[in-house]
Design a protein around this motif. Structure first.
Motif, PDB file in Angstrom:
ATOM      1  N   ASP A 210     -10.212  49.641  61.318  1.00  0.00           N
ATOM      2  CA  ASP A 210      -9.185  50.492  60.702  1.00  0.00           C
ATOM      3  C   ASP A 210      -8.545  49.802  59.506  1.00  0.00           C
ATOM      4  O   ASP A 210      -8.198  50.459  58.507  1.00  0.00           O
ATOM      5  N   MET A 211      -8.387  48.491  59.569  1.00  0.00           N
ATOM      6  CA  MET A 211      -7.825  47.768  58.440  1.00  0.00           C
ATOM      7  C   MET A 211      -8.776  47.808  57.243  1.00  0.00           C
ATOM      8  O   MET A 211      -8.336  47.889  56.088  1.00  0.00           O
ATOM      9  N   VAL A 212     -10.071  47.744  57.499  1.00  0.00           N
ATOM     10  CA  VAL A 212     -11.048  47.872  56.413  1.00  0.00           C
ATOM     11  C   VAL A 212     -10.939  49.248  55.760  1.00  0.00           C
ATOM     12  O   VAL A 212     -10.961  49.377  54.525  1.00  0.00           O
ATOM     13  N   SER A 213     -10.808  50.292  56.583  1.00  0.00           N
ATOM     14  CA  SER A 213     -10.641  51.644  56.028  1.00  0.00           C
ATOM     15  C   SER A 213      -9.345  51.769  55.245  1.00  0.00           C
ATOM     16  O   SER A 213      -9.304  52.403  54.179  1.00  0.00           O
ATOM     17  N   LEU A 214      -8.284  51.159  55.745  1.00  0.00           N
ATOM     18  CA  LEU A 214      -7.002  51.195  55.042  1.00  0.00           C
ATOM     19  C   LEU A 214      -7.112  50.501  53.695  1.00  0.00           C
ATOM     20  O   LEU A 214      -6.542  50.959  52.700  1.00  0.00           O
ATOM     21  N   GLN A 215      -7.838  49.386  53.658  1.00  0.00           N
ATOM     22  CA  GLN A 215      -8.002  48.655  52.398  1.00  0.00           C
ATOM     23  C   GLN A 215      -8.667  49.541  51.337  1.00  0.00           C
ATOM     24  O   GLN A 215      -8.273  49.520  50.163  1.00  0.00           O
ATOM     25  N   LYS A 216      -9.645  50.335  51.734  1.00  0.00           N
ATOM     26  CA  LYS A 216     -10.305  51.214  50.777  1.00  0.00           C
ATOM     27  C   LYS A 216      -9.413  52.381  50.376  1.00  0.00           C
ATOM     28  O   LYS A 216      -9.402  52.790  49.209  1.00  0.00           O
ATOM     29  N   ASP A 217      -8.669  52.926  51.331  1.00  0.00           N
ATOM     30  CA  ASP A 217      -7.857  54.108  51.048  1.00  0.00           C
ATOM     31  C   ASP A 217      -6.598  53.799  50.259  1.00  0.00           C
ATOM     32  O   ASP A 217      -5.901  54.735  49.825  1.00  0.00           O
ATOM     33  N   THR A 218      -6.262  52.525  50.065  1.00  0.00           N
ATOM     34  CA  THR A 218      -5.116  52.218  49.211  1.00  0.00           C
ATOM     35  C   THR A 218      -5.355  52.697  47.784  1.00  0.00           C
ATOM     36  O   THR A 218      -4.393  52.907  47.025  1.00  0.00           O
ATOM     37  N   GLY A 219      -6.614  52.872  47.409  1.00  0.00           N
ATOM     38  CA  GLY A 219      -6.901  53.384  46.075  1.00  0.00           C
ATOM     39  C   GLY A 219      -6.475  54.822  45.867  1.00  0.00           C
ATOM     40  O   GLY A 219      -6.374  55.277  44.717  1.00  0.00           O
ATOM     41  N   LEU A 220      -6.181  55.550  46.946  1.00  0.00           N
ATOM     42  CA  LEU A 220      -5.778  56.948  46.808  1.00  0.00           C
ATOM     43  C   LEU A 220      -4.360  57.109  46.271  1.00  0.00           C
ATOM     44  O   LEU A 220      -3.983  58.208  45.869  1.00  0.00           O
TER      45      LEU A 220
END
Length: 281
Positions: A210-220
């Motif tokens: 989930d932290m990996v997904s959060l890291q990518k979604d910070t670009g939103l």
């Protein structure tokens, strides 16, 4: 002194030969696959135009410093939002697992929160928080798009992490609680000293995912105008009508994500080995 038997030596030699053979086959198949892909892509009719639009070295050189400057915002969002999300998700999971009729309102609220934000698409949550909260004109409520975007990320990902924590809590056998209560521990002490330490250790791999997904979604958060790595690439691409900066931003996120992914795999494999050997999970 211990000396391995002849059969053991032969077995180890056979294992090494199989490993070398498997490595050679994997290397050869990878080289063949990459070679075929290279000739198929570079031989396509539109490759030259695609190369100029998406893989221009000069535009990549110009975009890299700007993307790295914007990446600092993504890293700060990951650090702050990740910490808050873990804490809030754990509190929600504990609230959902409280027993007794007196805690029913708290359980119902936590369940409604998790169900709502797990079902709500992240992009809609971002749009609602970033553009809806300032429209209310509430006193003392921040209007900074970075703060609002981070709040939307926390609202969504805390619901996901709450379910991960709840799965870990419910995986602890009820006999653990009964044994702790028989020793005189209260319900809160049982949860703190017996249940949570075991539950958290068991759910570390999915939490890291989930932290990996959060890291990518910070670009939103760039949809609100915050200049992060994605928006920095968008600014340069809008000036030049060349999409190489987007490729640079994507590669930067990939390079940042790969170490976290490999660390997650290592933790998962380590815990699987300990579980198969009968160790503490």
């Amino acid at each position: 002194m211990y000396r391995p038997s002849r059969r053991r030596i032969e077995r180890e030699r056979y294992k090494r030969s199989r490993t070398r053979r498997a490595t050679a086959v994997a290397t050869l198949s990878s080289v063949l696959t990459l070679t075929v892909l290279f000739f198929v892509i570079t031989g396509s009719p539109g490759w030259q135009r695609t190369k100029e639009t998406f893989f221009d070295p000069e535009y990549a050189r110009q975009a890299l410093p700007l993307v790295l400057d914007g990446l600092w915002l993504n890293l700060r969002l990951l650090l702050v939002c990740g910490t808050v999300t873990l804490i809030l998700g754990l509190l929600l999971a504990v609230a959902r697992t409280l027993r007794g009729p007196a805690f029913f309102p708290l359980r119902a609220l936590a369940t409604a929160y998790v169900d709502f934000f797990r079902g709500l698409p992240l992009i809609i949550c971002l749009l609602a928080v970033i553009f809806g909260v300032p429209a209310l004109r509430l006193q003392g409520v921040p209007t900074d798009p970075v703060v609002l975007g981070g709040t939307a990320l926390v609202l969504t990902y805390s619901a996901y992490m709450a379910e991960v924590f709840r799965a870990g809590i419910e995986s602890v056998h009820p006999s653990q609680r009964a044994a702790a209560r028989s020793l005189g521990l209260s319900t809160a002490q049982t949860m703190r000293f017996v249940v949570l330490p075991q539950a958290v250790r068991r759910v570390v791999p999915p939490l890291l995912n989930d932290m990996v997904s959060l890291q990518k979604d910070t670009g939103l958060v760039s949809i609100a105008g915050a200049v992060d790595a994605v928006y920095a690439a968008q600014i340069l691409a809008s000036k030049t009508f060349n999409y190489t900066p987007y490729v640079v931003a994507g590669l930067v996120f990939v390079v940042l994500t790969i170490p976290m992914t490999r660390f997650t795999d290592w933790v998962t494999a380590r815990m699987n080995r300990r579980q198969s050997q009968g160790g503490t999970v």
